[in-house]
Design an enzyme around this catalytic site. Structure first.
Site, short mmCIF file in Angstrom:
data_model
loop_
_atom_site.label_atom_id
_atom_site.label_comp_id
_atom_site.label_asym_id
_atom_site.label_seq_id
_atom_site.Cartn_x
_atom_site.Cartn_y
_atom_site.Cartn_z
N ASP A 1 31.59 31.92 36.28
CA ASP A 1 31.05 33.22 35.86
C ASP A 1 29.75 33.55 36.60
O ASP A 1 29.35 34.71 36.68
CB ASP A 1 30.78 33.23 34.35
N GLN B 1 34.42 32.72 27.10
CA GLN B 1 34.48 34.17 26.91
C GLN B 1 33.39 34.63 25.93
O GLN B 1 33.27 34.12 24.83
CB GLN B 1 35.87 34.58 26.38
N LYS C 1 42.93 37.31 32.48
CA LYS C 1 42.50 36.18 33.32
C LYS C 1 43.66 35.20 33.53
O LYS C 1 43.85 34.67 34.63
CB LYS C 1 41.28 35.49 32.70
#
Length: 284
Positions: free
Chosen positions: A119, A96, A52
């Site tokens: 997300d 995460q 990322k």
């Protein structure tokens, strides 16, 4: 059979985002920033976070990284999210997953403001997807739609079978395919006559997490097959939910593992982060 190249398509999307980021930064006179929070030392999570960061660097975004020890208290994590929610220089927040066992993932997800939830997991964004309003789309399902469209796979009016009903892939995937006018069936561990149902699919999306589960007995000739699985076979080699060698001569389109769906997830995350910055700039 046409092999769908997720690396190539994800690169196209990142190149598009790179141009858009450059133009927006010129307009708003600041960086576009993604905050990534990693709790603990899970090795797979560390790889995802590194990827990322690389994607942020490539597209011209700033990556702000927080790596917290596994014993971090949940309240400390929530406090950090509160701070990032209020910071004007942060456009997207990503925690995460998975989190350590003592943390409540739902509570953490809910704490991120929906307008910074790149997300696409916050219930507000999930609700917007359900009723067809604008909002952030979960990255993997959104990436699969891009794979299909950019590869020329027809969706409108087609029978789509989704194997798997997770909140991250299966359920949002069904909603996105409905949005594209597919006729959708969701299968799961309690589904009866799974082979017969899969055999009727013009588009099969496999997301059950079982290595090489889908053999040619599950595949209709000429079907497009999207393999979301990231598994290990008996020799420890990376593979998908589909038995690639067994089904490849039956499919019209097929994604490999690795190099299919995987790269798309991060490309769509970059797209969501850009969209967040653009929306925030327009609403000021």
């Amino acid at each position: 059979m046409i092999l769908i190249d997720g690396k190539k398509i994800s690169q196209e999307i990142k190149d598009e985002v790179k141009e858009q980021v450059s133009a927006l930064k010129e307009k708003i006179k600041r960086d576009i920033s993604l905050a990534v929070i990693l709790v603990g030392d899970d090795s797979a999570s560390q790889v995802y976070v590194r990827n990322k960061k690389k994607a942020c660097e490539y597209t011209g975004m700033r990556s702000v990284s927080y790596e917290l020890p596994a014993e971090t208290k949940e309240e400390e994590l929530l406090s950090l999210i509160d701070e990032l929610n209020e910071r004007e220089d942060i456009d997207g927040i990503l925690v995460q997953l998975p989190l350590p066992p003592h943390m409540d993932e739902n509570r953490v997800t809910l704490r991120i403001k929906p307008e910074k939830d790149v997300d696409g997991f916050h219930p507000v964004n999930v609700g917007n997807l359900l009723i067809g309003n604008d909002g952030f789309l979960p990255c993997t399902p959104a990436g699969i739609i891009e794979l299909l469209k950019r590869s020329g796979v027809p969706i409108d009016g087609k029978n789509c079978v989704i194997a798997g009903r997770s909140n991250i892939v299966g359920k949002p995937m069904a909603l996105l395919m409905l949005r594209e006018n597919a006729t959708v069936t969701i299968c799961h561990s309690h589904t009866k006559e799974l082979k017969d149902i899969c055999k009727r699919a013009d588009i099969l999306i496999a997301a059950i997490g079982k290595p090489k589960f889908f053999t040619r007995n599950y595949i209709k000739e000429g079907a497009a097959v999207i393999d979301v699985g990231m598994d290990r076979d008996n020799e420890g080699k990376l593979c998908g939910d589909c038995d690639f060698e067994d089904i490849k001569d039956l499919c019209s389109y097929l994604t490999p593992v690795p190099g299919g769906v995987g790269p798309m997830t991060i490309a769509m995350l970059m797209k969501n982060c850009f969209e967040s910055a653009k929306t925030r700039a327009l609403t000021k």
